[in-house]
Design an enzyme around this catalytic site. Structure first.
Site, PDB file in Angstrom:
ATOM      1  N   GLY A  69      26.476  -7.245   9.665  1.00 40.39           N
ATOM      2  CA  GLY A  69      25.248  -7.709   9.725  1.00 40.39           C
ATOM      3  C   GLY A  69      24.372  -7.923   8.374  1.00 40.39           C
ATOM      4  O   GLY A  69      23.387  -8.391   8.289  1.00 40.39           O
ATOM      5  N   GLU A 124      22.244  -1.563   5.411  1.00 42.45           N
ATOM      6  CA  GLU A 124      22.188  -1.798   6.638  1.00 42.45           C
ATOM      7  C   GLU A 124      21.152  -3.100   7.018  1.00 42.45           C
ATOM      8  O   GLU A 124      20.485  -3.362   6.168  1.00 42.45           O
ATOM      9  CB  GLU A 124      21.514  -0.897   7.515  1.00 42.45           C
ATOM     10  CG  GLU A 124      22.526   0.433   8.043  1.00 42.45           C
ATOM     11  CD  GLU A 124      22.847   0.175   9.631  1.00 42.45           C
ATOM     12  OE1 GLU A 124      23.208  -1.130   9.918  1.00 42.45           O
ATOM     13  OE2 GLU A 124      22.760   1.115  10.198  1.00 42.45           O
ATOM     14  N   ASP A 125      21.632  -3.899   7.860  1.00 40.12           N
ATOM     15  CA  ASP A 125      20.828  -4.914   8.466  1.00 40.12           C
ATOM     16  C   ASP A 125      19.629  -4.204   9.183  1.00 40.12           C
ATOM     17  O   ASP A 125      18.296  -4.561   9.020  1.00 40.12           O
ATOM     18  CB  ASP A 125      21.645  -5.761   9.338  1.00 40.12           C
ATOM     19  CG  ASP A 125      22.146  -5.352  10.426  1.00 40.12           C
ATOM     20  OD1 ASP A 125      22.242  -4.168  10.468  1.00 40.12           O
ATOM     21  OD2 ASP A 125      22.778  -6.096  11.277  1.00 40.12           O
ATOM     22  N   ASP A 128      18.383   0.913  14.342  1.00 47.11           N
ATOM     23  CA  ASP A 128      18.027   0.685  15.638  1.00 47.11           C
ATOM     24  C   ASP A 128      17.878   1.979  16.569  1.00 47.11           C
ATOM     25  O   ASP A 128      17.263   3.003  16.211  1.00 47.11           O
ATOM     26  CB  ASP A 128      18.795  -0.272  16.546  1.00 47.11           C
ATOM     27  CG  ASP A 128      18.442  -0.588  17.878  1.00 47.11           C
ATOM     28  OD1 ASP A 128      17.241  -0.216  18.388  1.00 47.11           O
ATOM     29  OD2 ASP A 128      19.358  -1.054  18.602  1.00 47.11           O
ATOM     30  N   LYS A 156      13.473  -0.310  13.300  1.00 49.46           N
ATOM     31  CA  LYS A 156      12.749  -0.386  14.341  1.00 49.46           C
ATOM     32  C   LYS A 156      11.943   1.017  14.818  1.00 49.46           C
ATOM     33  O   LYS A 156      11.109   1.098  15.574  1.00 49.46           O
ATOM     34  CB  LYS A 156      13.635  -0.470  15.632  1.00 49.46           C
ATOM     35  CG  LYS A 156      13.861  -1.858  15.912  1.00 49.46           C
ATOM     36  CD  LYS A 156      14.744  -2.212  16.987  1.00 49.46           C
ATOM     37  CE  LYS A 156      15.593  -3.317  17.036  1.00 49.46           C
ATOM     38  NZ  LYS A 156      16.439  -3.768  18.167  1.00 49.46           N
ATOM     39  N   PHE A 177      14.968  -7.539  20.524  1.00 45.84           N
ATOM     40  CA  PHE A 177      16.380  -7.869  20.012  1.00 45.84           C
ATOM     41  C   PHE A 177      16.170  -9.038  18.821  1.00 45.84           C
ATOM     42  O   PHE A 177      15.609  -9.997  19.195  1.00 45.84           O
ATOM     43  CB  PHE A 177      17.282  -8.027  21.033  1.00 45.84           C
ATOM     44  CG  PHE A 177      18.695  -8.100  20.609  1.00 45.84           C
ATOM     45  CD1 PHE A 177      19.359  -6.900  20.456  1.00 45.84           C
ATOM     46  CD2 PHE A 177      19.222  -9.338  20.238  1.00 45.84           C
ATOM     47  CE1 PHE A 177      20.506  -6.976  20.089  1.00 45.84           C
ATOM     48  CE2 PHE A 177      20.581  -9.236  19.657  1.00 45.84           C
ATOM     49  CZ  PHE A 177      21.268  -8.075  19.463  1.00 45.84           C
ATOM     50  N   ASP A 184      23.300 -10.780  14.556  1.00 50.49           N
ATOM     51  CA  ASP A 184      23.653 -11.646  15.613  1.00 50.49           C
ATOM     52  C   ASP A 184      23.308 -11.235  16.833  1.00 50.49           C
ATOM     53  O   ASP A 184      22.877 -10.027  17.313  1.00 50.49           O
ATOM     54  CB  ASP A 184      25.385 -11.375  15.488  1.00 50.49           C
ATOM     55  CG  ASP A 184      25.825 -10.272  16.049  1.00 50.49           C
ATOM     56  OD1 ASP A 184      25.315  -9.190  15.425  1.00 50.49           O
ATOM     57  OD2 ASP A 184      26.591 -10.321  16.881  1.00 50.49           O
ATOM     58  N   ARG A 190      24.172 -15.700  13.339  1.00 55.74           N
ATOM     59  CA  ARG A 190      23.821 -15.183  12.009  1.00 55.74           C
ATOM     60  C   ARG A 190      23.200 -16.038  10.907  1.00 55.74           C
ATOM     61  O   ARG A 190      22.829 -15.467   9.884  1.00 55.74           O
ATOM     62  CB  ARG A 190      25.307 -14.472  11.654  1.00 55.74           C
ATOM     63  CG  ARG A 190      25.780 -13.256  12.510  1.00 55.74           C
ATOM     64  CD  ARG A 190      26.912 -12.632  11.709  1.00 55.74           C
ATOM     65  NE  ARG A 190      27.704 -11.845  12.653  1.00 55.74           N
ATOM     66  CZ  ARG A 190      27.485 -10.537  13.046  1.00 55.74           C
ATOM     67  NH1 ARG A 190      26.518 -10.022  12.333  1.00 55.74           N
ATOM     68  NH2 ARG A 190      28.431  -9.800  13.785  1.00 55.74           N
TER      69      ARG A 190
HETATM   70  P1  IMP Z   1      22.028   1.568  15.353  1.00 54.70           P
HETATM   71  O1  IMP Z   1      23.331   2.434  15.195  1.00 54.70           O
HETATM   72  O2  IMP Z   1      21.742   1.374  16.896  1.00 54.70           O
HETATM   73  O3  IMP Z   1      21.093   1.912  14.472  1.00 54.70           O
HETATM   74  O4  IMP Z   1      22.519  -0.043  15.050  1.00 54.70           O
HETATM   75  C1  IMP Z   1      23.624  -0.297  14.644  1.00 54.70           C
HETATM   76  C2  IMP Z   1      23.755  -1.673  14.361  1.00 54.70           C
HETATM   77  O5  IMP Z   1      23.459  -2.520  15.817  1.00 54.70           O
HETATM   78  C3  IMP Z   1      23.062  -2.322  13.354  1.00 54.70           C
HETATM   79  O6  IMP Z   1      23.660  -2.395  12.199  1.00 54.70           O
HETATM   80  C4  IMP Z   1      23.380  -3.974  14.040  1.00 54.70           C
HETATM   81  O7  IMP Z   1      24.006  -4.510  13.370  1.00 54.70           O
HETATM   82  C5  IMP Z   1      23.043  -3.657  15.364  1.00 54.70           C
HETATM   83  N1  IMP Z   1      21.919  -4.170  16.142  1.00 54.70           N
HETATM   84  C6  IMP Z   1      20.605  -3.193  16.580  1.00 54.70           C
HETATM   85  N2  IMP Z   1      19.715  -3.656  16.775  1.00 54.70           N
HETATM   86  C7  IMP Z   1      19.844  -5.041  16.606  1.00 54.70           C
HETATM   87  C8  IMP Z   1      19.046  -6.312  17.047  1.00 54.70           C
HETATM   88  O8  IMP Z   1      17.844  -5.998  17.275  1.00 54.70           O
HETATM   89  N3  IMP Z   1      19.672  -7.321  16.708  1.00 54.70           N
HETATM   90  C9  IMP Z   1      20.878  -7.366  16.318  1.00 54.70           C
HETATM   91  N4  IMP Z   1      21.715  -6.509  16.304  1.00 54.70           N
HETATM   92  C10 IMP Z   1      21.180  -5.292  16.177  1.00 54.70           C
HETATM   93 MG    MG Z   2      25.955  -6.782  15.522  1.00 59.02          MG
END
Ligand code: IMP
Ligand code: MG
Length: 198
Positions: A69, A124-125, A128, A156, A177, A184, A190
């Site tokens: 990401g 990080e992208d 979440d 977020k 999302f 993606d 992407r």
């Molecule tokens: P987390 O572990 O839930 O904080 O998020 C981990 C990964 O999930 C991020 O690095 C993204 O690659 C993916 N992700 C989380 N939210 C989104 C979104 O809204 N769109 C796309 N990818 C997401």
């Molecule tokens: Mg992803």
């Protein structure tokens, strides 16, 4: 740090159906543009300068991108950090093919670069649920970096418990999302130059 007001969102809505956008998405509609190309570029440039200012010029800095990401954000960001640095990547996946977190973080590639004694920025992208950051931070800390900070393009602010808050946040993102600029949905989107919501 902004998120478009509903009125502004309507203004950008006309961009969503341009042939250029539909060509990139394979004709799939994108609901709205949250951050356009210019807004992202301006913020990434600011972040690069802030990051360069935060570290002594003679101390080693390693920018560690979390794939996939972060690949576009990271490549734009490092070109705006006006100081010597190294780049490496880590691959972890916490999402399957859907839009909700599985809660499980799998390490698929572990960087060969030594982290010991270096300033590390984990890029990080998006933060979440925070599962990925909370899992990776302790693992990287074990390797004895001089410091470890998180830089995320999007946050977020819904994570119940984060082991570490990101030091650098591009945008406080809506709880939707998001796709594009590296993010993606089932590997699609992407390559969109903007960030939109599905
Ligand atoms: P987390 O572990 O839930 O904080 O998020 C981990 C990964 O999930 C991020 O690095 C993204 O690659 C993916 N992700 C989380 N939210 C989104 C979104 O809204 N769109 C796309 N990818 C997401
Ligand atoms: Mg992803």
């Amino acid at each position: 740090m902004r998120c478009y007001h509903p009125q502004e969102r309507r203004r950008y809505a006309s961009m969503l159906s341009t042939p250029e956008v539909l060509r990139r998405t394979g004709g799939k509609p994108v609901k709205s543009i949250i951050y356009d190309e210019q807004t992202i570029a301006a913020r990434v440039e600011e972040m690069g300068v802030e990051i360069a200012d935060a570290y002594a010029a003679d101390e080693p800095l390693l920018v560690l991108g979390l794939l996939k990401g972060s690949f576009i954000f990271l490549s734009d960001l490092v070109r705006h950090i006006p100081r010597p640095l190294h780049v490496d990547f880590i691959v972890a996946s916490s999402y399957g093919s859907g839009t909700t977190s599985s809660g499980v973080v799998n390490l698929l590639y572990d960087p060969s670069t030594l982290l010991e004694g270096k300033h590390i920025i984990l890029v990080e992208d998006i933060v979440d649920s925070g599962t990925t950051v909370s899992r990776l931070v302790p693992m990287l800390e074990e390797r004895g970096p001089k410091s470890l900070e998180i830089c995320t393009l999007l946050h977020k602010h819904i994570a119940a418990h984060l082991v570490r808050e990101p030091k650098w946040v591009g945008f406080d993102a809506p709880n939707e999302f998001l796709i594009g600029y590296g993010l993606d949905h089932s590997e699609d989107f992407r390559n969109l130059p903007f960030i939109g919501s599905l």
